[in-house]
Enzyme design. Structure first.
Site, PDB file in Angstrom:
ATOM      1  N   SER A  51       0.853  -1.196   0.000  1.00 14.52           N
ATOM      2  CA  SER A  51       0.000   0.000   0.000  1.00 14.52           C
ATOM      3  C   SER A  51       0.889   1.245   0.000  1.00 14.52           C
ATOM      4  CB  SER A  51      -0.889   0.031   1.249  1.00 14.52           C
ATOM      5  OG  SER A  51      -1.486  -1.221   1.470  1.00 14.52           O
ATOM      6  N   SER A  52       1.790   1.308   0.953  1.00 17.47           N
ATOM      7  CA  SER A  52       2.684   2.462   1.053  1.00 17.47           C
ATOM      8  C   SER A  52       3.572   2.562  -0.179  1.00 17.47           C
ATOM      9  CB  SER A  52       3.557   2.348   2.305  1.00 17.47           C
ATOM     10  OG  SER A  52       2.750   2.125   3.438  1.00 17.47           O
ATOM     11  N   TYR A 140      -1.701 -10.983   2.527  1.00 16.70           N
ATOM     12  CA  TYR A 140      -1.893  -9.599   2.978  1.00 16.70           C
ATOM     13  C   TYR A 140      -3.392  -9.378   3.146  1.00 16.70           C
ATOM     14  CZ  TYR A 140      -1.174  -4.441   3.036  1.00 16.70           C
ATOM     15  OH  TYR A 140      -1.148  -3.102   3.363  1.00 16.70           O
ATOM     16  N   LYS A 168      -0.059 -10.938   6.964  1.00 14.28           N
ATOM     17  CA  LYS A 168       0.055  -9.565   7.463  1.00 14.28           C
ATOM     18  C   LYS A 168      -1.360  -9.065   7.594  1.00 14.28           C
ATOM     19  CE  LYS A 168       0.780  -4.950   5.660  1.00 14.28           C
ATOM     20  NZ  LYS A 168       0.518  -4.309   6.942  1.00 14.28           N
ATOM     21  N   SER A 170      -3.876  -6.126   8.419  1.00  9.35           N
ATOM     22  CA  SER A 170      -4.071  -4.685   8.571  1.00  9.35           C
ATOM     23  C   SER A 170      -5.464  -4.342   9.069  1.00  9.35           C
ATOM     24  CB  SER A 170      -3.794  -3.963   7.250  1.00  9.35           C
ATOM     25  OG  SER A 170      -2.421  -4.002   6.959  1.00  9.35           O
ATOM     26  N   ASP A 195      -0.121   0.473  12.360  1.00  9.33           N
ATOM     27  CA  ASP A 195       1.040   0.931  13.136  1.00  9.33           C
ATOM     28  C   ASP A 195       0.607   1.482  14.497  1.00  9.33           C
ATOM     29  OD1 ASP A 195       2.037   0.359  10.676  1.00  9.33           O
ATOM     30  OD2 ASP A 195       2.706   2.403  10.206  1.00  9.33           O
ATOM     31  N   GLU A 196      -0.606   2.031  14.517  1.00 12.45           N
ATOM     32  CA  GLU A 196      -1.145   2.617  15.753  1.00 12.45           C
ATOM     33  C   GLU A 196      -1.315   1.554  16.836  1.00 12.45           C
ATOM     34  OE1 GLU A 196      -2.273   2.685  12.708  1.00 12.45           O
ATOM     35  OE2 GLU A 196      -3.061   4.650  12.126  1.00 12.45           O
ATOM     36  N   GLY A 212       3.690   1.296   7.182  1.00 15.34           N
ATOM     37  CA  GLY A 212       4.032   2.421   6.323  1.00 15.34           C
ATOM     38  C   GLY A 212       4.687   3.570   7.068  1.00 15.34           C
TER      39      GLY A 212
HETATM   40  C1  LIG Z   1      -3.830   1.242   4.761  1.00 13.69           C
HETATM   41  C2  LIG Z   1      -2.376   1.205   5.114  1.00 13.69           C
HETATM   42  O1  LIG Z   1      -1.567   1.819   4.457  1.00 13.69           O
HETATM   43  N1  LIG Z   1      -2.040   0.473   6.156  1.00 13.69           N
HETATM   44  C3  LIG Z   1      -0.695   0.302   6.543  1.00 13.69           C
HETATM   45  C4  LIG Z   1      -0.419  -1.121   6.677  1.00 13.69           C
HETATM   46  O2  LIG Z   1      -1.115  -1.878   7.262  1.00 13.69           O
HETATM   47  C5  LIG Z   1      -0.351   0.967   7.877  1.00 13.69           C
HETATM   48  O3  LIG Z   1       1.026   0.903   8.024  1.00 13.69           O
HETATM   49  C6  LIG Z   1      -0.839   2.410   7.955  1.00 13.69           C
HETATM   50  O4  LIG Z   1      -0.199   3.151   6.963  1.00 13.69           O
HETATM   51  C7  LIG Z   1      -0.562   3.046   9.318  1.00 13.69           C
HETATM   52  O5  LIG Z   1      -1.070   2.253  10.313  1.00 13.69           O
HETATM   53  C8  LIG Z   1      -1.094   4.472   9.429  1.00 13.69           C
HETATM   54  O6  LIG Z   1      -2.487   4.491   9.577  1.00 13.69           O
HETATM   55  C1  LIG Z   2       2.197  -3.373   4.529  1.00  5.90           C
HETATM   56  C2  LIG Z   2       1.950  -1.999   4.602  1.00  5.90           C
HETATM   57  O1  LIG Z   2       1.935  -1.404   5.593  1.00  5.90           O
HETATM   58  C3  LIG Z   2       1.796  -1.420   3.360  1.00  5.90           C
HETATM   59  O2  LIG Z   2       1.672  -2.179   2.416  1.00  5.90           O
HETATM   60  O3  LIG Z   2       1.816  -0.228   3.295  1.00  5.90           O
END
Ligand SMILES: CC(=O)N[C@H](C=O)[C@@H](O)[C@H](O)[C@H](O)CO
Ligand SMILES: CC(=O)C(=O)O
Length: 305
Positions: A51-52, A140, A168, A170, A195-196, A212
């Site tokens: 995602s990031s 994921y 993983k 999320s 991350d929170e 991320g």
């Molecule tokens: C949707 C998304 O990008 N989720 C990321 C991975 O799970 C997280 O790392 C978030 O970026 C992070 O928790 C900030 O909200």
């Molecule tokens: C894994 C994760 O945090 C991302 O894909 O951004």
């Protein structure tokens, strides 16, 4: 027992941002520079093209370029997981085969996106990816973006395969995380997504995390992890609170990824703006970006103590 080394996937794994040049093309040199920097922080690995990493916003060719750059720079030092999720199984398989050829350590994928898919369809999609290489595979699970709710029964079926080493997650429910950990068993990794909730996820069964926001403050997540391992829970919580304050501010910008990339830019790591439809940071945001960066850097100094 899995026949793969699970230890190399446990810990802090940065979901890496992609690097673009002034023409908005993949900038391999910039990606290498950032990967090199990350290797010096003590993290366990990098998650490329998630995602990031904007994998979904890039062509198959561009995704290959990003991965190649990262592996060329740090492939021998860090665990490199590559996200190969795509709307089409064909593209995902092509990316997985490429990942194996260039030396990635694992592949990972969300369910195929866009179509509303049945569990059988998602299973076949993942299976095609898994069967295409000898690499381990990490599911994921991010239902808030894919719309696909992974059931415990499908998870158990997938986890029974040697190659499927983990998930993983999320999704924000730490109860779900715990249930997946219990269902997957001892030799199945669960990596925290939000991350929170790193500390919460870790406390309830996660073996580490992929995130991320780690990319702008890996040292702070390493600190939480270190405190947790040493049993210093009050201290671990203190740092998670600090992190969450910072994340709330990161989330207040036009886009989270834009904010993180702008912070990296202030530090001398040019990665360009995120791609549309992710919104760029505006010029008028710059002052706030710099102030936030200073706050983060102060905390990093304190954490390193
Ligand atoms: C949707 C998304 O990008 N989720 C990321 C991975 O799970 C997280 O790392 C978030 O970026 C992070 O928790 C900030 O909200
Ligand atoms: C894994 C994760 O945090 C991302 O894909 O951004």
């Amino acid at each position: 027992m899995k026949s793969y080394d699970l230890e190399s996937f446990k810990g802090i794994i940065i979901a890496m941002y992609s690097s673009y040049d002034a023409e908005r093309e993949i900038d391999k040199e910039a990606a290498r520079k950032l990967a090199r920097h990350y290797a010096s922080t003590g993290v366990k690995g990098l998650y490329v093209g998630g995602s990031s990493g904007e994998g979904m916003l890039q062509s198959v060719e561009e995704r290959k370029q990003m991965l190649e750059a990262v592996i060329a720079e740090v492939g021998k030092e860090l665990t490199i997981i590559t996200h190969v999720g795509a709307p089409s199984t064909r593209d995902s398989v092509e990316l997985a085969i490429h990942a194996e050829k260039v030396g990635a350590h694992a592949v990972s994928a969300v369910p195929a996106i866009y179509y509303r898919l049945s569990p059988d369809s998602v299973e076949s999609h993942w299976q095609a990816i898994i069967d295409s290489t000898a690499l381990p595979f990490i599911i994921y699970h991010i239902p808030q973006t894919t719309g696909f709710q992974l059931s415990k029964s499908l998870l158990i079926k997938m986890a029974a395969q040697d190659k499927v080493i983990g998930v993983k997650i999320s999704a924000e429910s730490t109860f779900e995380l715990q249930q997946f950990k219990a269902a997957g068993g001892k030799n199945f990794l669960v990596l925290n997504g939000p991350d929170e909730q790193y500390l919460a996820g870790r406390s309830i069964g996660a073996d580490g995390g992929i995130g991320g926001t780690y990319g702008v403050m890996p040292e702070l997540f390493l600190k939480v992890e270190q405190c947790y391992v040493q049993g210093e829970m009050a201290e671990a919580q203190k740092w998670q609170f600090i992190i969450n304050d910072l994340i709330v501010e990161l989330l207040s910008f036009p886009s989270l990824y834009g904010a993180c990339k702008a912070i990296l830019s202030v530090r001398g790591f040019e990665t360009g703006q995120p791609r549309m439809p992710l919104l760029p940071i505006k010029d008028s945001d710059q002052e706030r970006v710099e102030a936030l960066n200073n706050r983060i850097l102060d905390y990093i100094l304190e954490a390193k103590g």
